[in-house]
Design a protein around this motif. Sequence first.
Motif, PDB file in Angstrom:
ATOM      1  N   ASN A  93      -6.816  -8.417   3.040  1.00 57.74           N
ATOM      2  CA  ASN A  93      -6.029  -7.191   3.159  1.00 57.74           C
ATOM      3  C   ASN A  93      -4.530  -7.381   2.972  1.00 57.74           C
ATOM      4  O   ASN A  93      -3.753  -6.486   3.309  1.00 57.74           O
ATOM      5  CB  ASN A  93      -6.280  -6.530   4.526  1.00 57.74           C
ATOM      6  CG  ASN A  93      -5.893  -7.424   5.695  1.00 57.74           C
ATOM      7  OD1 ASN A  93      -5.208  -8.428   5.537  1.00 57.74           O
ATOM      8  ND2 ASN A  93      -6.338  -7.061   6.894  1.00 57.74           N
ATOM      9  N   HIS A  94      -4.068  -8.506   2.438  1.00 55.25           N
ATOM     10  CA  HIS A  94      -2.644  -8.660   2.150  1.00 55.25           C
ATOM     11  C   HIS A  94      -2.212  -7.680   1.065  1.00 55.25           C
ATOM     12  O   HIS A  94      -3.009  -7.295   0.197  1.00 55.25           O
ATOM     13  CB  HIS A  94      -2.330 -10.093   1.729  1.00 55.25           C
ATOM     14  CG  HIS A  94      -2.354 -11.054   2.878  1.00 55.25           C
ATOM     15  ND1 HIS A  94      -2.383 -12.420   2.709  1.00 55.25           N
ATOM     16  CD2 HIS A  94      -2.361 -10.841   4.222  1.00 55.25           C
ATOM     17  CE1 HIS A  94      -2.401 -13.015   3.890  1.00 55.25           C
ATOM     18  NE2 HIS A  94      -2.403 -12.074   4.820  1.00 55.25           N
ATOM     19  N   ALA A  95      -0.932  -7.309   1.095  1.00 57.12           N
ATOM     20  CA  ALA A  95      -0.449  -6.247   0.209  1.00 57.12           C
ATOM     21  C   ALA A  95      -0.537  -6.621  -1.259  1.00 57.12           C
ATOM     22  O   ALA A  95      -0.676  -5.733  -2.120  1.00 57.12           O
ATOM     23  CB  ALA A  95       1.000  -5.906   0.559  1.00 57.12           C
ATOM     24  N   ASP A  96      -0.483  -7.915  -1.613  1.00 59.78           N
ATOM     25  CA  ASP A  96      -0.570  -8.300  -3.021  1.00 59.78           C
ATOM     26  C   ASP A  96      -2.025  -8.397  -3.496  1.00 59.78           C
ATOM     27  O   ASP A  96      -2.268  -8.790  -4.649  1.00 59.78           O
ATOM     28  CB  ASP A  96       0.151  -9.632  -3.254  1.00 59.78           C
ATOM     29  CG  ASP A  96      -0.437 -10.768  -2.436  1.00 59.78           C
ATOM     30  OD1 ASP A  96      -0.957 -10.500  -1.334  1.00 59.78           O
ATOM     31  OD2 ASP A  96      -0.383 -11.928  -2.885  1.00 59.78           O
ATOM     32  N   SER A 115      -5.478 -13.122   7.430  1.00 66.07           N
ATOM     33  CA  SER A 115      -5.296 -11.704   7.123  1.00 66.07           C
ATOM     34  C   SER A 115      -4.233 -11.112   8.033  1.00 66.07           C
ATOM     35  O   SER A 115      -4.086 -11.527   9.185  1.00 66.07           O
ATOM     36  CB  SER A 115      -6.614 -10.934   7.297  1.00 66.07           C
ATOM     37  OG  SER A 115      -7.021 -10.946   8.658  1.00 66.07           O
ATOM     38  N   CYS A 116      -3.501 -10.162   7.497  1.00 69.87           N
ATOM     39  CA  CYS A 116      -2.479  -9.463   8.284  1.00 69.87           C
ATOM     40  C   CYS A 116      -1.967  -8.290   7.461  1.00 69.87           C
ATOM     41  O   CYS A 116      -1.574  -8.465   6.305  1.00 69.87           O
ATOM     42  CB  CYS A 116      -1.333 -10.409   8.644  1.00 69.87           C
ATOM     43  SG  CYS A 116      -0.056  -9.635   9.662  1.00 69.87           S
ATOM     44  N   ARG A 117      -1.993  -7.106   8.056  1.00 74.15           N
ATOM     45  CA  ARG A 117      -1.439  -5.942   7.378  1.00 74.15           C
ATOM     46  C   ARG A 117      -0.332  -5.294   8.209  1.00 74.15           C
ATOM     47  O   ARG A 117       0.539  -4.634   7.665  1.00 74.15           O
ATOM     48  CB  ARG A 117      -2.556  -4.917   7.106  1.00 74.15           C
ATOM     49  CG  ARG A 117      -2.168  -3.860   6.087  1.00 74.15           C
ATOM     50  CD  ARG A 117      -1.863  -4.489   4.734  1.00 74.15           C
ATOM     51  NE  ARG A 117      -1.221  -3.583   3.825  1.00 74.15           N
ATOM     52  CZ  ARG A 117      -1.499  -3.492   2.538  1.00 74.15           C
ATOM     53  NH1 ARG A 117      -2.410  -4.294   2.010  1.00 74.15           N
ATOM     54  NH2 ARG A 117      -0.869  -2.657   1.761  1.00 74.15           N
ATOM     55  N   LYS A 118      -0.373  -5.504   9.505  1.00 70.48           N
ATOM     56  CA  LYS A 118       0.664  -5.021  10.403  1.00 70.48           C
ATOM     57  C   LYS A 118       1.251  -6.214  11.151  1.00 70.48           C
ATOM     58  O   LYS A 118       0.803  -7.350  10.968  1.00 70.48           O
ATOM     59  CB  LYS A 118       0.102  -3.979  11.375  1.00 70.48           C
ATOM     60  CG  LYS A 118      -0.483  -2.752  10.684  1.00 70.48           C
ATOM     61  CD  LYS A 118      -1.079  -1.801  11.703  1.00 70.48           C
ATOM     62  CE  LYS A 118      -1.725  -0.596  11.011  1.00 70.48           C
ATOM     63  NZ  LYS A 118      -2.349   0.325  11.992  1.00 70.48           N
TER      64      LYS A 118
END
Length: 452
Positions: free
Chosen positions: A225-228, A304-307
């Motif tokens: 789920n990383h932004a790239d 993973s990290c989105r926030k």
Amino acid sequence: MLPARHQTQEYGHKKPRPEHKPIAPFDEKTLPRYSKNTQLNTIKNKKKDVRMKTVLSNLKKIIPCMLNRYLTRQSQQILFLLLVGSALATSWCAAEQNNHSMPYCKDGRYYYSQEEYEQISVWNHFTSIPYKLPALIMRELPHLLGIKKQPCCDWPTVLAPTFPARSIPLLLTWINHSSFLIQIGDHNILIDPVFGDCPPLRRTHKPGFALEQLPTIDYVLISHNHADHTDFATLKTVATRDNPLFIIPAGNTKLFNAMGLTKITEKTWWEQLVLLEKTKQTADTPSGDKKLLTITCLPARHWSCRKLLDANTALWSSWMIECNGTTLYCAGDSGYGPHFKEIAKNFPIINVALMPIHPIKSSSEHMGPKDAITAFLDLNAQTFIPIHWGTFSCESYIPEMPLIRLAQHWQLRQKELDAKQCLLFQFGQTKQVHPDAPDATTLESLMALTTY
């Protein structure tokens, strides 16, 4: 004189008899309440044992008689071998399944393994962001103010995309970064589609073609789920236009539901999804049939990290695609680890491997060109395709540097890679992969990069 105890035994003196309390008369009411039930249960269990022994003894007599009556001696031997073989196969499959490496889950967060969990903590992921922000801002500030020219990727782009609406043989189209369009068996699959920007990372090259030029998409695979790798705007546009099935690692449903995406399926490592659809006969699909498609979720060494505070609450993965006699592996975003050899044991034939090569310096979460080649050899794959380069940059070196390092390490290990091939794609370029016919021109262009 003898001790007193010997004198008593010799002369027969008797010890005084202790007083005994009178024994109470037997009264059934004084017994424990459960005694009757216990006796009844014991009797019932004995009767059941007798019945079971009778049934087993009768079966031992009946089964041989029936076999001798209805089956020949040879047929009995064949039946016996089949039963033994099925039992061994079942136990072997169960053992193989139990031996698969699985993510370690602790307090609602995922880790590559228990050993890695004991060495690091979740704080190492999201507390490092504030410490890295000042250095990142200071490095990017000259580019934002126009004081320093932003390096761009000079890798060529095709004038116009050449992919068809659908394809039976394997066709690969590199969009940018880790985004690929895979066309095989009349299926259109999109992997980690990113057509937008990814701040604070700098985009050094635009996508190979516009999002509107994509063909109809059937499935979208997401590695993490990383932004790239998970671009909200791109996913919403594709979902609105084509309504594909989103296949994502476990723990990402909440994030995708927040985007308004509901046609999703979650998978954890080593879980398979078998897809076979019957389509209407059209100009794009003249046969009217789709080939059997198998997608397997496989391990990867990443995070993973989105926030700010949701590090590792969702899983990450790599993917294996099997269709029309071809096997394609997408490593996603991963550091080097023993999972590559484990994947090779379960998939002895891998025709194509999409391997990340950025950044240059390897870590536990990312593979550089050197480790990517080692992982490629561990997989025993046939064709190496570099991904995860040339699009976004948070380093000071030129965007083509990972590819230059790949060419240098490929030359150093030429003996091990003699039977392998490496395919390079221009942005937006479509190629049909032929494992038995190496692309000599592409290999020459890779070696020519050492003089860059």
